[in-house]
Motif scaffolding. Structure first.
Motif, PDB file in Angstrom:
ATOM      1  N   LYS A  71      -6.431 -26.291   8.663  1.00  0.00           N
ATOM      2  CA  LYS A  71      -7.324 -25.326   8.007  1.00  0.00           C
ATOM      3  C   LYS A  71      -6.576 -24.575   6.909  1.00  0.00           C
ATOM      4  O   LYS A  71      -7.088 -24.382   5.808  1.00  0.00           O
ATOM      5  N   THR A  72      -5.357 -24.178   7.202  1.00  0.00           N
ATOM      6  CA  THR A  72      -4.536 -23.478   6.212  1.00  0.00           C
ATOM      7  C   THR A  72      -4.191 -24.391   5.043  1.00  0.00           C
ATOM      8  O   THR A  72      -4.276 -23.988   3.883  1.00  0.00           O
ATOM      9  N   LEU A  73      -3.804 -25.646   5.347  1.00  0.00           N
ATOM     10  CA  LEU A  73      -3.488 -26.590   4.273  1.00  0.00           C
ATOM     11  C   LEU A  73      -4.711 -26.863   3.405  1.00  0.00           C
ATOM     12  O   LEU A  73      -4.598 -26.989   2.182  1.00  0.00           O
ATOM     13  N   ALA A  74      -5.883 -26.949   4.022  1.00  0.00           N
ATOM     14  CA  ALA A  74      -7.113 -27.215   3.277  1.00  0.00           C
ATOM     15  C   ALA A  74      -7.397 -26.101   2.273  1.00  0.00           C
ATOM     16  O   ALA A  74      -7.831 -26.369   1.146  1.00  0.00           O
ATOM     17  N   LYS A  75      -7.139 -24.857   2.648  1.00  0.00           N
ATOM     18  CA  LYS A  75      -7.356 -23.725   1.740  1.00  0.00           C
ATOM     19  C   LYS A  75      -6.488 -23.856   0.490  1.00  0.00           C
ATOM     20  O   LYS A  75      -6.856 -23.392  -0.582  1.00  0.00           O
ATOM     21  N   GLU A  76      -5.323 -24.471   0.643  1.00  0.00           N
ATOM     22  CA  GLU A  76      -4.367 -24.587  -0.454  1.00  0.00           C
ATOM     23  C   GLU A  76      -4.381 -25.972  -1.120  1.00  0.00           C
ATOM     24  O   GLU A  76      -3.561 -26.238  -1.992  1.00  0.00           O
ATOM     25  N   ASN A  77      -5.288 -26.865  -0.700  1.00  0.00           N
ATOM     26  CA  ASN A  77      -5.354 -28.239  -1.218  1.00  0.00           C
ATOM     27  C   ASN A  77      -4.034 -28.984  -1.056  1.00  0.00           C
ATOM     28  O   ASN A  77      -3.527 -29.620  -1.980  1.00  0.00           O
ATOM     29  N   ILE A  78      -3.499 -28.894   0.151  1.00  0.00           N
ATOM     30  CA  ILE A  78      -2.262 -29.587   0.495  1.00  0.00           C
ATOM     31  C   ILE A  78      -2.584 -30.640   1.546  1.00  0.00           C
ATOM     32  O   ILE A  78      -3.249 -30.353   2.538  1.00  0.00           O
ATOM     33  N   GLY A  79      -2.118 -31.866   1.332  1.00  0.00           N
ATOM     34  CA  GLY A  79      -2.359 -32.966   2.257  1.00  0.00           C
ATOM     35  C   GLY A  79      -1.219 -33.155   3.234  1.00  0.00           C
ATOM     36  O   GLY A  79      -0.245 -32.392   3.236  1.00  0.00           O
ATOM     37  N   GLU A  80      -1.354 -34.197   4.055  1.00  0.00           N
ATOM     38  CA  GLU A  80      -0.330 -34.518   5.060  1.00  0.00           C
ATOM     39  C   GLU A  80      -0.079 -36.024   5.071  1.00  0.00           C
ATOM     40  O   GLU A  80      -1.012 -36.813   4.909  1.00  0.00           O
ATOM     41  N   ILE A  81       1.167 -36.377   5.317  1.00  0.00           N
ATOM     42  CA  ILE A  81       1.544 -37.774   5.541  1.00  0.00           C
ATOM     43  C   ILE A  81       2.349 -37.812   6.832  1.00  0.00           C
ATOM     44  O   ILE A  81       3.279 -37.022   7.023  1.00  0.00           O
ATOM     45  N   PHE A  82       1.968 -38.742   7.701  1.00  0.00           N
ATOM     46  CA  PHE A  82       2.651 -38.927   8.983  1.00  0.00           C
ATOM     47  C   PHE A  82       3.151 -40.363   9.032  1.00  0.00           C
ATOM     48  O   PHE A  82       2.376 -41.296   8.861  1.00  0.00           O
ATOM     49  N   ILE A  83       4.444 -40.547   9.257  1.00  0.00           N
ATOM     50  CA  ILE A  83       5.058 -41.872   9.281  1.00  0.00           C
ATOM     51  C   ILE A  83       5.497 -42.184  10.702  1.00  0.00           C
ATOM     52  O   ILE A  83       6.262 -41.435  11.302  1.00  0.00           O
ATOM     53  N   ALA A  84       4.984 -43.290  11.248  1.00  0.00           N
ATOM     54  CA  ALA A  84       5.317 -43.671  12.620  1.00  0.00           C
ATOM     55  C   ALA A  84       5.531 -45.174  12.697  1.00  0.00           C
ATOM     56  O   ALA A  84       4.719 -45.926  12.186  1.00  0.00           O
ATOM     57  N   PRO A  85       6.574 -45.627  13.339  1.00  0.00           N
ATOM     58  CA  PRO A  85       7.734 -44.864  13.804  1.00  0.00           C
ATOM     59  C   PRO A  85       8.568 -44.380  12.621  1.00  0.00           C
ATOM     60  O   PRO A  85       8.343 -44.811  11.486  1.00  0.00           O
ATOM     61  N   PRO A  86       9.539 -43.519  12.885  1.00  0.00           N
ATOM     62  CA  PRO A  86      10.368 -43.003  11.792  1.00  0.00           C
ATOM     63  C   PRO A  86      11.063 -44.150  11.062  1.00  0.00           C
ATOM     64  O   PRO A  86      11.485 -45.117  11.679  1.00  0.00           O
ATOM     65  N   PHE A  87      11.173 -44.021   9.767  1.00  0.00           N
ATOM     66  CA  PHE A  87      11.842 -45.069   9.006  1.00  0.00           C
ATOM     67  C   PHE A  87      13.275 -44.703   8.685  1.00  0.00           C
ATOM     68  O   PHE A  87      14.082 -45.565   8.385  1.00  0.00           O
ATOM     69  N   GLU A  88      13.621 -43.447   8.740  1.00  0.00           N
ATOM     70  CA  GLU A  88      14.962 -43.031   8.345  1.00  0.00           C
ATOM     71  C   GLU A  88      15.268 -41.665   8.958  1.00  0.00           C
ATOM     72  O   GLU A  88      14.878 -40.639   8.416  1.00  0.00           O
ATOM     73  N   PHE A  89      15.943 -41.654  10.104  1.00  0.00           N
ATOM     74  CA  PHE A  89      16.276 -40.378  10.744  1.00  0.00           C
ATOM     75  C   PHE A  89      17.144 -39.507   9.848  1.00  0.00           C
ATOM     76  O   PHE A  89      16.947 -38.313   9.744  1.00  0.00           O
ATOM     77  N   ILE A  90      18.123 -40.102   9.210  1.00  0.00           N
ATOM     78  CA  ILE A  90      19.081 -39.320   8.426  1.00  0.00           C
ATOM     79  C   ILE A  90      18.652 -39.174   6.975  1.00  0.00           C
ATOM     80  O   ILE A  90      19.062 -38.277   6.289  1.00  0.00           O
ATOM     81  N   PHE A  91      17.752 -40.023   6.501  1.00  0.00           N
ATOM     82  CA  PHE A  91      17.264 -40.042   5.127  1.00  0.00           C
ATOM     83  C   PHE A  91      18.423 -40.076   4.140  1.00  0.00           C
ATOM     84  O   PHE A  91      18.693 -39.137   3.412  1.00  0.00           O
ATOM     85  N   ARG A  92      19.079 -41.214   4.135  1.00  0.00           N
ATOM     86  CA  ARG A  92      20.242 -41.430   3.271  1.00  0.00           C
ATOM     87  C   ARG A  92      19.782 -41.965   1.912  1.00  0.00           C
ATOM     88  O   ARG A  92      19.325 -43.090   1.793  1.00  0.00           O
ATOM     89  N   PHE A  93      19.933 -41.142   0.886  1.00  0.00           N
ATOM     90  CA  PHE A  93      19.572 -41.564  -0.466  1.00  0.00           C
ATOM     91  C   PHE A  93      20.435 -42.729  -0.926  1.00  0.00           C
ATOM     92  O   PHE A  93      19.963 -43.607  -1.641  1.00  0.00           O
ATOM     93  N   ASP A  94      21.706 -42.728  -0.498  1.00  0.00           N
ATOM     94  CA  ASP A  94      22.611 -43.803  -0.913  1.00  0.00           C
ATOM     95  C   ASP A  94      22.323 -45.132  -0.202  1.00  0.00           C
ATOM     96  O   ASP A  94      22.902 -46.148  -0.534  1.00  0.00           O
ATOM     97  N   LYS A  95      21.403 -45.125   0.746  1.00  0.00           N
ATOM     98  CA  LYS A  95      21.013 -46.344   1.470  1.00  0.00           C
ATOM     99  C   LYS A  95      19.573 -46.760   1.151  1.00  0.00           C
ATOM    100  O   LYS A  95      18.960 -47.514   1.893  1.00  0.00           O
TER     101      LYS A  95
END
Length: 136
Positions: A71-95
């Motif tokens: 409801k709060t996100l909708a007021k601000e026109n902000i969306g959501e993305i959910f990724i399952a299963p996780p693709f990158e726990f550490i999120f290594r830019f160099d990888k």
């Protein structure tokens, strides 16, 4: 007192049985590595101002699907993305994590018609093992 406690346990059990029936809506999804990336856009949103992104770990899905949060996100026109299963726990830019992330954003923009996903500000969300995603 025992009777009240018994009723309370029964009430909690009924509530827990009904909780899975209240699934949240995700309007679009695309395959992503070994899983999927799901996109939710507020119902009356004409142009996104940003997007909260989380990977599945412990509590992320519950936060994203929480009625008050959406409801709060909708007021601000902000969306959501959910990724399952996780693709990158550490999120290594160099990888290559950044390139893979940009790829999924482009594909979600294409299927949804919200081209601003390619340039919208991202608010990463993560807990425990997925906490390095927002950190990095």
């Amino acid at each position: 007192m025992k009777r009240q406690f018994k009723f309370l346990r029964w009430l909690i059990a009924v509530w827990l049985c009904g909780a899975p029936l209240m699934a949240a809506e995700w309007q679009w999804s695309v395959p992503f590595e070994k899983g999927r990336a799901f996109l939710w856009i507020p119902p009356h949103c004409k142009q996104l101002r940003g997007v909260v992104v989380a990977q599945n770990n412990m509590i992320e899905q519950g936060i994203l699907e929480h009625e008050a949060f959406r409801k709060t996100l909708a007021k601000e026109n902000i969306g959501e993305i959910f990724i399952a299963p996780p693709f990158e726990f550490i999120f290594r830019f160099d990888k290559g994590a950044g390139e893979r992330f940009n790829d999924v954003m482009e594909r979600l923009a294409e299927v949804s018609g919200y081209d601003e996903l390619n340039v919208a500000p991202v608010v990463p969300l993560g807990h425990s093992a997925c906490a390095s995603f927002p950190w990095n």
